[in-house]
Scaffold this active site. Structure first.
Site, PDB file in Angstrom:
ATOM      1  N   ASP A   1      14.234  68.809  26.163  1.00  0.00           N
ATOM      2  CA  ASP A   1      15.589  68.804  25.603  1.00  0.00           C
ATOM      3  C   ASP A   1      16.255  70.164  25.777  1.00  0.00           C
ATOM      4  OD1 ASP A   1      17.805  67.874  24.227  1.00  0.00           O
ATOM      5  OD2 ASP A   1      16.669  67.135  22.516  1.00  0.00           O
TER       6      ASP A   1
ATOM      7  N   ASP B   1      23.058  60.451  23.050  1.00  0.00           N
ATOM      8  CA  ASP B   1      22.569  60.274  21.678  1.00  0.00           C
ATOM      9  C   ASP B   1      23.211  59.055  21.026  1.00  0.00           C
ATOM     10  OD1 ASP B   1      20.740  62.264  21.593  1.00  0.00           O
ATOM     11  OD2 ASP B   1      22.058  63.759  20.698  1.00  0.00           O
TER      12      ASP B   1
HETATM   13  C1  GLA Z   1      18.959  65.983  20.871  1.00  0.00           C
HETATM   14  C2  GLA Z   1      18.420  64.761  21.571  1.00  0.00           C
HETATM   15  C3  GLA Z   1      17.956  63.763  20.556  1.00  0.00           C
HETATM   16  C4  GLA Z   1      16.898  64.379  19.682  1.00  0.00           C
HETATM   17  C5  GLA Z   1      17.424  65.648  19.041  1.00  0.00           C
HETATM   18  C6  GLA Z   1      16.333  66.387  18.316  1.00  0.00           C
HETATM   19  O1  GLA Z   1      20.128  65.719  20.215  1.00  0.00           O
HETATM   20  O2  GLA Z   1      19.386  64.211  22.391  1.00  0.00           O
HETATM   21  O3  GLA Z   1      17.473  62.600  21.186  1.00  0.00           O
HETATM   22  O4  GLA Z   1      15.754  64.655  20.469  1.00  0.00           O
HETATM   23  O5  GLA Z   1      17.977  66.520  19.996  1.00  0.00           O
HETATM   24  O6  GLA Z   1      16.771  67.553  17.734  1.00  0.00           O
END
Ligand code: GLA
Length: 729
Positions: free
Chosen positions: A478, A548
């Site tokens: 990420d 997300d």
């Molecule tokens: C990002 C990712 C999510 C999750 C969060 C965790 O927003 O896109 O899927 O993993 O971080 O903090």
């Protein structure tokens, strides 16, 4: 595919199955002109298209008004500060601080295959399936040599372009700007198609009118971004999915970019695409070379759909390297939306047990397992397991999950550092910051200066140590904030402009190291959802978290825009709970499953809290995924309808390469009163094959379904959906 040098008229012709691209060398000075890019033409002289004979403006004939030539001449790579007032493709500051460059023709080479672009992701090919034209150029005054590269591929209508530059002078120079491509063409009333967005709303398709002057898409955020995308298409006035002109340009890079279209006084267009010049200045000492990332161009007169399928095939065959590309990925369950930071091993094992009962194959432990991380305010950089949450340690948890019968995956955010972390207390200078200025926080975190070897070695080793400590099959990599305060404690003053590009190179180096050391690892990239969904990252990971936003209806737009360029098998897509955490919408469980099917498919919810009916639906959804995944992963994608255009329903279709079957996904977004069934004209089927239509007694010829259409009954209610399977009889 073919590349020919036409000696009689000193020009080069690149041919793909259906397109031609012609470059002409003009005048004894060696201007490199662009004659033609479009549908395939025979091998004959088309230099007239460069219009050099219309006025006696060629410099060797008439030096009196040189800029009249340079400011109109369709060039392959525009110079700077020498008479062409349109967008420059390169800018170099010499030892006197002056900039002025014109790269002129010197020689060429046509070779089989495709040479590597050092340190960068790129399309690749063996010698049998691609050909490359290298045009050697120089600015003798500056002592700069360059190579313009063009590659064509077997069975593809794509052409890739890039450039590399070498300082062959005795002096240090600064490369202030370098585009990877420049294309001059007549405006034929094109519209500009771009993908714009935001967090949780990535890559929505937008059409723009092209006016005089410059219009662009760009990012200076250090990543390709949620907001704009390294892609532009020029689309004819009447172009649809199935018919009409499209020129697509996609940048194989994951950092700052610009893609720009400029309409000039003579109604011609200049398209440029490359690294964004903002914050960019690369010092080249004598002998240094700079490799610019490549652009993938696709022209077609067969509509947006043909462009899409050309990108999909090229990326599946010549860009993505992961062995998972051609495999069905394990159906995963991710605990992010299920628990956020509030979990421990017991909770995870509960989820794993129920998930196993439902047929799910892998548990992914998301953010919150390390350091002291109970919210997003701390611990990035402290990559050791939090044993208060994961009692007994990571290996025990992974063994327990494996014992239940699930694989195990884990989340990392390797490029980041929390001000509240042991790592930051030990190495505050590892964060990117301008000396004396408090750096801008975002999600309460800073960005690590991974351009420093000791920094990337530290994070890489943390990651590798964790991966070696337990049986881990998957990593979600990420990146949850964009870059600011661009300055590195290690770079000399006159190299600070290199940081953002070096950052991207460092990221690529780390991911290359990871996939080389752990070849069986399934890597999914992610950036606050889908802010780093680009062809560069697909070189390293076969899938990227798309957004997300897991709402099935919003996903139709996000996945529709993403799939315009990228294969369905690359789009991370999960079924989550309702009301949806991002938009609050309630959609049927079935529709959430049907929409996620167009991606890598998984779950992102607390399966222990689902209703009996929902739990019972999961094995059926997984069976559907297994049944159709090969088709979805390898087939041809056709976008048949978009509810953003018709305010009613969405429909897309995947047809197997041998045209023996097809899957149609229909989503009725808004129920409409007093309407009859919907007629959809299918695409991509074999005219002469008879297809049996699932859920009915009907069979029809492909030609009938194409021309007359298929009737899809109106569904009762909003957000209802249906899958229709066509099989050859
Ligand atoms: C990002 C990712 C999510 C999750 C969060 C965790 O927003 O896109 O899927 O993993 O971080 O903090």
């Amino acid at each position: 595919m073919n590349i020919t040098y036409l000696r009689e008229n000193n020009s080069f012709k690149l041919d793909t199955d259906n397109t031609s691209y012609v470059i002409g060398i003009v005048d004894k000075e060696g201007f490199i002109g662009h004659a033609y890019y479009g549908a395939r033409i025979p091998n004959e002289d088309v230099a007239y298209l460069m219009r050099i004979n219309e006025n006696p403006l060629v410099p060797s004939l008439n030096e009196r008004d040189r800029s009249s030539f340079l400011d109109t001449f369709p060039t392959e790579f525009s110079g700077n500060n020498v008479g062409d007032y349109r967008e420059s493709s390169i800018k170099i500051r010499d030892k006197n601080g002056a900039s002025g460059i014109q790269l002129l023709y010197r020689a060429y080479r046509i070779i089989k295959g495709k040479p590597k672009i050092k340190g960068l992701p790129e399309t690749f090919s063996d010698e049998a399936n691609a050909m490359t034209l290298e045009i050697y150029v120089e600015d003798a005054n500056l002592g700069i040599e360059g190579t313009l590269s063009y590659s064509v591929f077997n069975n593809s209508d794509a052409i890739t372009r890039s450039i590399r530059i070498k300082n062959v002078s005795d002096d240090t120079i600064y490369l202030d700007k370098i585009m990877s491509m420049c294309l001059d063409m007549d405006d034929d009333n094109y519209r500009m198609l771009v993908l714009h967005g935001s967090w949780a709303r990535e890559r929505h398709i937008e059409y723009r009118k092209i006016g005089y002057g410059k219009q662009s898409v760009s990012s200076i955020r250090g990543e390709s971004s949620h907001q704009e995308h390294p892609f532009i298409a020029l689309v004819g006035e009447n172009t649809t999915q199935a018919y009409g002109d499209v020129y697509g340009f996609n940048f194989v890079y994951s950092g700052n970019f610009i893609g720009q279209v400029e309409k000039n006084q003579f109604n011609s267009l200049r398209v440029v695409m490359g690294i964004h010049p903002e914050y960019f200045a690369f010092k080249l000492v004598p002998g240094d070379e700079f490799y610019a990332p490549e652009v993938v161009m696709v022209y077609t007169n067969q509509g947006l759909g043909h462009m899409t399928r050309t990108y999909h095939d090229l990326y599946r065959n010549h860009l993505m390297r992961s062995s998972f590309l051609r495999k069905s990925r394990p159906v995963l369950i991710n605990n992010w939306e299920a628990t956020y930071f509030d979990f421990d091993n017991e909770k995870l094992l509960d989820i794993a047990k129920t998930a196993k009962e439902c047929g799910i194959e892998m548990l992914v432990m998301d953010d919150g397992w390390f350091g002291n991380r109970n919210d997003d305010n701390s611990s990035l950089g402290d990559w050791w397991v939090n044993e208060t949450k994961i009692k007994g340690g990571l290996k025990k948890l992974v063994d327990d999950v494996n014992e239940i019968g699930l694989k195990f995956g884990i989340w990392f955010e390797p490029e980041m550092i929390s001000p509240d972390s042991r790592l930051y207390r030990q190495h505050p200078d590892w964060a990117i910051a301008i000396p004396g200025r408090i750096p801008c926080r975002s999600r309460n975190q800073y960005v690590l200066d991974i351009t420093r070897k000791e920094v990337r070695d530290y994070v890489y080793n943390c990651l590798a140590t964790i991966l070696k400590s337990a049986n881990i099959d998957y990593v979600k990599w990420d990146m949850n904030r964009q870059l600011t305060d661009i300055s590195s404690a290690r770079l000399e003053a006159d190299r600070q402009g290199e940081l953002m590009h070096r950052y991207v190179l460092a990221l690529y180096e780390m991911q290359e190291r990871l996939i080389a050391e752990f070849p069986n690892l399934l890597l999914e990239n992610c950036s606050g959802g889908g802010a780093r969904f680009d062809p560069g990252m697909l070189y390293y990971s076969p899938q990227i978290w798309c957004s997300d936003n897991t709402d099935a209806i919003e996903r139709l737009s996000i996945q529709g825009g993403t799939a315009l360029i990228y294969p369905l098998s690359t789009m991370g897509a999960h079924v989550s709970v309702c009301p949806n955490h991002t938009v609050g919408r309630v959609t049927p469980f079935e529709t959430r499953g049907n929409v996620a099917l167009a991606g890598t498919f998984g779950y992102e919810l607390d399966v222990t809290k689902l209703s009996k009916e929902e739990k019972e639906a999961i094995p059926k959804q997984i069976a559907t995924y297994k049944k159709f995944n090969k088709l979805i992963r390898e087939g041809d994608y056709y976008r048949l309808a978009s509810y953003r255009e018709n305010n009613y329903y969405d429909c897309y279709q995947v047809v197997s390469k041998d045209k023996s079957e097809a899957l149609i996904t229909f989503v009725q977004v808004l129920s409409q009163p007093n309407m009859h069934s919907i007629k959809i004209k299918l695409q991509g089927l074999d005219d002469n094959k008879i297809y049996k239509i699932s859920g009915s007694e009907e069979s029809h010829y492909g030609e009938t379904l194409k021309n007359a259409g298929l009737l899809i009954e109106r569904l009762n209610g909003d957000f209802q959906s249906k899958l229709i399977h066509l099989t050859e009889q």
